[in-house]
Design a protein around this motif. Structure first.
Motif, short mmCIF file in Angstrom:
data_model
loop_
_atom_site.label_atom_id
_atom_site.label_comp_id
_atom_site.label_asym_id
_atom_site.label_seq_id
_atom_site.Cartn_x
_atom_site.Cartn_y
_atom_site.Cartn_z
N ASP A 1 0.81 -1.22 0.00
CA ASP A 1 0.00 0.00 0.00
C ASP A 1 0.85 1.27 0.00
O ASP A 1 0.33 2.36 -0.23
CB ASP A 1 -0.92 0.03 1.24
N LEU A 2 2.15 1.15 0.28
CA LEU A 2 2.99 2.33 0.39
C LEU A 2 3.17 3.01 -0.96
O LEU A 2 3.55 2.37 -1.95
CB LEU A 2 4.36 1.95 0.96
N ALA A 3 2.91 4.31 -0.99
CA ALA A 3 3.12 5.08 -2.22
C ALA A 3 4.60 5.31 -2.48
O ALA A 3 5.04 5.41 -3.63
CB ALA A 3 2.37 6.41 -2.14
N ALA A 4 5.38 5.41 -1.39
CA ALA A 4 6.82 5.65 -1.54
C ALA A 4 7.51 5.35 -0.22
O ALA A 4 6.91 5.46 0.86
CB ALA A 4 7.10 7.09 -1.96
N VAL A 5 8.77 4.99 -0.33
CA VAL A 5 9.65 4.86 0.84
C VAL A 5 10.79 5.84 0.63
O VAL A 5 11.57 5.72 -0.32
CB VAL A 5 10.20 3.43 0.98
N TYR A 6 10.88 6.85 1.50
CA TYR A 6 11.94 7.85 1.42
C TYR A 6 13.10 7.41 2.30
O TYR A 6 12.91 7.08 3.48
CB TYR A 6 11.43 9.21 1.88
N ILE A 7 14.28 7.39 1.73
CA ILE A 7 15.49 7.05 2.48
C ILE A 7 16.33 8.31 2.62
O ILE A 7 16.77 8.89 1.63
CB ILE A 7 16.31 5.96 1.78
N ALA A 8 16.53 8.75 3.85
CA ALA A 8 17.26 9.99 4.11
C ALA A 8 18.60 9.68 4.76
O ALA A 8 18.82 8.60 5.31
CB ALA A 8 16.44 10.91 5.01
N GLY A 9 19.50 10.64 4.69
CA GLY A 9 20.78 10.54 5.36
C GLY A 9 21.91 10.10 4.46
O GLY A 9 21.70 9.54 3.38
N SER A 10 23.12 10.39 4.90
CA SER A 10 24.31 10.06 4.12
C SER A 10 24.43 8.56 3.92
O SER A 10 24.73 8.09 2.81
CB SER A 10 25.55 10.60 4.84
N PHE A 11 24.20 7.78 4.95
CA PHE A 11 24.31 6.33 4.84
C PHE A 11 23.32 5.79 3.80
O PHE A 11 23.67 4.99 2.93
CB PHE A 11 24.04 5.67 6.19
N GLY A 12 22.08 6.25 3.89
CA GLY A 12 21.05 5.75 2.99
C GLY A 12 21.33 6.03 1.53
O GLY A 12 20.96 5.25 0.65
N THR A 13 22.01 7.16 1.24
CA THR A 13 22.28 7.53 -0.14
C THR A 13 23.19 6.52 -0.83
O THR A 13 23.11 6.32 -2.04
CB THR A 13 22.91 8.93 -0.20
N HIS A 14 24.06 5.86 -0.06
CA HIS A 14 24.99 4.90 -0.64
C HIS A 14 24.49 3.46 -0.54
O HIS A 14 25.21 2.52 -0.84
CB HIS A 14 26.35 5.04 0.04
N LEU A 15 23.23 3.32 -0.14
CA LEU A 15 22.63 2.02 0.02
C LEU A 15 22.16 1.46 -1.32
O LEU A 15 21.56 2.19 -2.13
CB LEU A 15 21.44 2.15 0.98
N ASN A 16 22.44 0.20 -1.57
CA ASN A 16 21.87 -0.49 -2.73
C ASN A 16 20.46 -0.92 -2.33
O ASN A 16 20.29 -1.80 -1.47
CB ASN A 16 22.72 -1.71 -3.10
#
Length: 575
Positions: A493-508
């Motif tokens: 049901d989720l329209a989006a999952v936002y990933i914030a932060g420096s760590f998250g940006t480099h996440l696969n």
């Protein structure tokens, strides 16, 4: 659309009804790309590697001379037809992300500068300077620094002055010059500052510096213990932080060809401990049960009261905390993600030692924190390192073999949290690790001193390291699952999952979803959303009231107190 292949993040840019610039497509896909020069092809920060479809791009421009044959500047390259696959290129150096996704908003700055023509006083018209200024500009000075500057400034400018004001108060009187705002993100390891031109909304300069508090301990608990045990240590923690921020602002102002006195406003975001140490407020009640922060309202202070070496009358807007472990940085994240607006169910996760999770559903935001621990960032892992040159940040499976990808393409010195997540996903896919996290001896797993371990390019990852990752992953997964369960929302049901932060940006995202760290849904990377939220407040003062809206919409959930949480946590330890 983005996709990840063999640990490498790629973005597919599709042309629909008109050509699109690559940098715009990347931002729309939620992939932060640096562009300090405003997309003029001058700073060279937005390099991308073209994987497929180079014939569908416009010809290479003179400003792209010197790049490799398969590289382009995203701000200079336009997809003219069909589709193009590109991979953002990260140059060597620290992988801390100083920028974030910045929504386009109307310019309604917190601080304004208007030209006012005053009447020159005479013997027949003996009007005090502040009265004269208020009659013509509609604003009056209140800060002593302005009163001390005003008499000479009015006369030097020939009574035709630029009046800088905030909420009806004159905070500067000048003949000319820029008006800047400083967005400040106080992280536990890094401090980021962006200077924003308040007349155009453009970023004038930005930079990052180490948070000098690390000398008191890498983790916040060590610093909190020092501050609680010794008032002098608490003051030292505050003063070294202020000094670092002032030095960074001074350097950036110089880079922008301006003065620190041109900085007429600041917006500050940080976690609860960082915020209260910055302001010199005791953290004693914050770090012991029931963990109550002192600042829960959007608060405005004068720069000279805070200790910032900018315009002394400048307002310093401090984003409020919500609870002991949900601070102003999380509120800033929510502003950048648009969580203040209604819409379908959306999940925001800022992954770190203390991971903040927010679920927007209906008119409420459910919020919780997950004590993931430092293993998620590679700290405490036997070969763990932070994101520096030589750190393994991704793991690929090529021709049936594990291959490490290091920052700066340097020789491996250790593995980061994102690299460990990639490795766990790869081992699962290869059948070298069970869902319970047990390493299975074979082609990829060796036995060292009777203990199973994986050696990748000379870097050893042990069974204990996998267990630490499991615990961190379980803390995060069980938290977002608890919020979904409480709201009656399914992952689908989720329209989006936002990933914030420096760590998250480099996440696969594929690896993260495969091991269960994040939901299987549409993922949008926000980068340093904390700094983006602070910049939104400076560019459009409506966001100051939106911050209040976010805080008032939040219901804090103590997941550990929920029924069956222990069972849910144990289930989340499975990959």
């Amino acid at each position: 659309m983005w996709r990840a292949s063999s640990g490498v993040l790629m973005v597919e840019v599709k042309v629909r009804d008109r050509p699109i610039r690559l940098i715009d497509a990347l931002w729309e896909a939620g992939i932060p790309v640096e562009g300090l020069c405003g997309g003029m092809g001058l700073c060279g920060k937005c390099v991308v590697k073209v994987i497929r479809g180079s014939d569908n791009l416009n010809p290479r421009t003179p400003r792209e001379a010197g790049l490799d044959h398969d590289e382009r500047l995203a701000c200079m390259a336009w997809a003219m037809r069909g589709s193009v696959d590109v991979e953002p290129v990260r140059r060597s150096g620290s992988n801390f992300v100083a920028i974030g996704y910045e929504p386009t908003v109307p310019l309604k700055p917190a601080v304004r500068m208007i030209k006012s023509k005053l009447s020159q006083p005479t013997l027949e018209n003996q009007v005090p300077d502040d009265v004269n200024l208020m009659r013509e500009s509609g604003s009056r000075p209140r800060h002593l620094w302005v009163y001390r500057k005003m008499p000479q400034a009015l006369r030097d400018c020939g009574w035709s002055v630029n009046v800088v004001s905030f909420e009806g108060d004159v905070i500067d009187v000048r003949c000319d010059g820029d008006v800047l705002g400083a967005a400040i993100d106080i992280g536990s390891t890094k401090i980021a500052v962006h200077l924003v031109n308040m007349r155009s909304g453009d970023t004038a300069a930005y930079g990052v510096t180490e948070n000098p508090q690390v000398t008191y301990g890498v983790d916040i608990i060590s610093r909190a213990a020092a501050a609680m045990s010794d008032a002098r240590a608490a003051e030292q923690l505050r003063s070294i932080t202020i000094k670092a921020i002032n030095e960074l602002i001074a350097r950036l102002a110089n880079d922008a060809g301006s003065s620190v006195l041109d900085v007429a406003a600041a917006a500050v975001a940080g976690n609860t401990v960082m915020t209260q140490l910055f302001l010199g407020i005791s953290i004693n009640n914050l770090v012991q049960s029931p963990y109550i922060p002192s600042i829960g309202l959007p608060s405005i202070f004068a720069a000279d009261d805070v200790g910032l070496s900018i315009n002394p009358a400048a307002p310093v807007l401090v984003l409020p905390s919500v609870a002991g472990f949900i601070g102003g940085d999380a509120v800033a994240d929510a502003l950048a993600a648009g969580m203040h607006r209604p819409g379908g169910p959306r999940l925001l996760i800022d992954i770190g030692t203390n991971t903040e999770v927010m679920l927007r559903v209906g008119d409420k935001i459910l919020a919780a924190s997950a004590p993931a621990g430092s293993a998620i960032e590679g700290v405490g892992i036997s070969s763990g390192v932070r994101a520096v040159d030589g750190a393994i940040e991704a793991v690929q499976v090529i021709d049936g073999k594990l291959r490490a990808v290091t920052i700066g393409n340097k020789s491996p010195i250790g593995i980061t949290g994102t690299g460990l997540i990639d490795l766990a996903a790869a081992l699962l896919q290869l059948g070298a690790m069970s869902r319970s996290g047990k390493l299975i001896p074979g082609p990829f797993v060796e036995t060292i001193n009777g203990v199973p371990a994986v050696i990748i390019d000379g870097v050893t990852v042990t069974q204990r390291d996998i267990r630490l990752l499991q615990e961190a992953k379980a803390a995060i997964q069980s938290t977002w699952k608890a919020l979904l369960r409480l709201a009656g929302v399914a992952e689908s049901d989720l329209a989006a999952v936002y990933i914030a932060g420096s760590f998250g940006t480099h996440l696969n995202p594929n690896s993260a979803a495969y091991i269960g760290l994040i939901p299987r849904s549409r993922v949008i990377f926000l980068g340093n959303a904390s700094i983006s939220g602070a910049k939104l407040v400076l560019r459009n003062f409506d966001y100051w009231s939106y911050a209040t809206r976010v805080v008032e919409s939040i219901k804090v959930v103590e997941t550990a107190a929920m029924g069956n949480y222990e069972k849910a946590f144990l289930e989340s330890t499975l990959f």
